[in-house]
Design a protein around this motif. Structure first.
Motif, mmCIF file in Angstrom:
data_model
loop_
_atom_site.group_PDB
_atom_site.id
_atom_site.type_symbol
_atom_site.label_atom_id
_atom_site.label_comp_id
_atom_site.label_asym_id
_atom_site.label_seq_id
_atom_site.Cartn_x
_atom_site.Cartn_y
_atom_site.Cartn_z
ATOM 1 N N TRP A 155 0.793 -1.223 0.000
ATOM 2 C CA TRP A 155 0.000 0.000 0.000
ATOM 3 C C TRP A 155 0.837 1.290 0.000
ATOM 4 O O TRP A 155 0.406 2.312 0.552
ATOM 5 N N GLN A 156 2.011 1.248 -0.576
ATOM 6 C CA GLN A 156 2.837 2.459 -0.583
ATOM 7 C C GLN A 156 2.193 3.537 -1.456
ATOM 8 O O GLN A 156 1.538 3.250 -2.455
ATOM 9 N N SER A 157 2.391 4.790 -1.022
ATOM 10 C CA SER A 157 1.726 5.915 -1.692
ATOM 11 C C SER A 157 2.583 6.566 -2.767
ATOM 12 O O SER A 157 2.089 7.368 -3.558
ATOM 13 N N SER A 158 3.862 6.250 -2.796
ATOM 14 C CA SER A 158 4.744 6.863 -3.785
ATOM 15 C C SER A 158 5.955 5.959 -4.036
ATOM 16 O O SER A 158 6.237 5.041 -3.256
ATOM 17 N N GLN B 255 3.996 9.906 -7.383
ATOM 18 C CA GLN B 255 2.848 9.737 -6.498
ATOM 19 C C GLN B 255 1.866 8.755 -7.132
ATOM 20 O O GLN B 255 1.529 8.878 -8.308
ATOM 21 N N GLU C 189 -3.309 4.780 -7.248
ATOM 22 C CA GLU C 189 -3.888 3.616 -6.577
ATOM 23 C C GLU C 189 -2.872 3.014 -5.615
ATOM 24 O O GLU C 189 -1.670 3.266 -5.726
ATOM 25 N N ARG C 190 -3.349 2.239 -4.682
ATOM 26 C CA ARG C 190 -2.490 1.523 -3.736
ATOM 27 C C ARG C 190 -2.632 0.025 -3.997
ATOM 28 O O ARG C 190 -3.675 -0.427 -4.476
#
Length: 265
Positions: free
Chosen positions: A179-182, A207, A210-211
């Motif tokens: 689930w990393q955002s970037s 960025q 989606e996760r």
């Protein structure tokens, strides 16, 4: 003092040029004069000239060639007029004669003009084909999983040194965290297996729209052109970012090269 240094530099440049065709040249600046001989000039530049053998060795090694495999030696650039330079290059290639029919200065200028014409569409790309080679390996920092550990900062090459350019290369990687955002894209140039021992070209953050769990596909594309610009495109999870960078003209020092040759234990 600044004006005197400028006059001395200009006089020294003229003397250097004179010595390509004469055995000595008189340098006169204000009330000071000095008779510079070709022998004295060559003694001063000999170490520098001899050091270029390493660059020729490396260029040939990258193509798995030996000096005797080279058929034609074309000298271009102002320094190719220096007799010591010409003698050194000819000797390196077994005494082979050097091509002289191309004007050493005009060759560089004409090549730049043709390149400018192609890039501005003044010359149709199909009319003339120009290729060059990358003077360094270009790649990104990645995380690798080794037995019992997770190792970051590993150098993953995309465009290898001495590859013909312009060139576009795409490689696929995977995200390392859930689930990393970037995603941080770090670009390096060099030959060491670890990024810390290479030169950093630049970085940027992608960025993510989606996760996803770790293991999602990450696509990195490098496009290196004849102007020395590196276009980096990162794509992952419906997100994309394009950044243009320019590799550094700086080369690794001898100490850094020694480190670069070392491999992980």
């Amino acid at each position: 003092a600044a004006k005197s240094r400028a006059r001395l530099r200009a006089a020294a440049k003229r003397a250097k040029e004179d010595l390509s065709n004469a055995e000595s040249s008189l340098i006169v600046v204000d009330d000071w004069e000095y008779d510079l001989t070709r022998a004295a000039f060559e003694a001063q530049i000999d170490t520098l000239v001899q050091s270029t053998a390493k660059q020729i060795d490396e260029a040939l090694a990258q193509k798995k060639l030996k000096p005797e495999a080279i058929d034609t030696i074309l000298m271009i650039g102002g320094s190719s007029r220096v007799p010591l330079v010409r003698a050194f290059v000819s000797h390196y290639f077994g005494g082979r004669p050097l091509r002289t029919e191309v004007h050493p200065d005009e060759a560089v200028a004409l090549g730049a003009a043709v390149l400018g014409g192609i890039e501005s569409d003044a010359i149709h790309p199909g009319t003339i084909v120009i290729t060059d080679v990358s003077p360094w390996t270009l790649g990104v920092a990645v995380v690798e999983y080794r037995p019992g550990r997770k190792l970051g900062g590993v150098f993953s090459p995309l465009i290898e040194k001495q590859s013909t350019i312009p060139r576009t290369v795409t490689r696929h990687y995977s995200t390392t965290d859930d689930w990393q955002s970037s995603i941080l894209v770090e670009v390096y140039q060099g030959d060491a297996p670890m990024c810390a021992n290479n030169l950093k070209v630049g970085e940027f953050e992608l960025q993510l729209v989606e996760r996803a769990p770790a293991g999602a596909d990450v696509e990195i594309s490098f496009s290196y052109n004849l102007s020395g610009e590196l276009e980096v495109v990162a794509r992952a999870l419906k997100s994309q970012r394009r950044v243009v960078m320019r590799p550094s003209p700086q080369h690794l020092s001898e100490t850094e090269k020694k480190i670069a040759r070392q491999r992980l234990e």
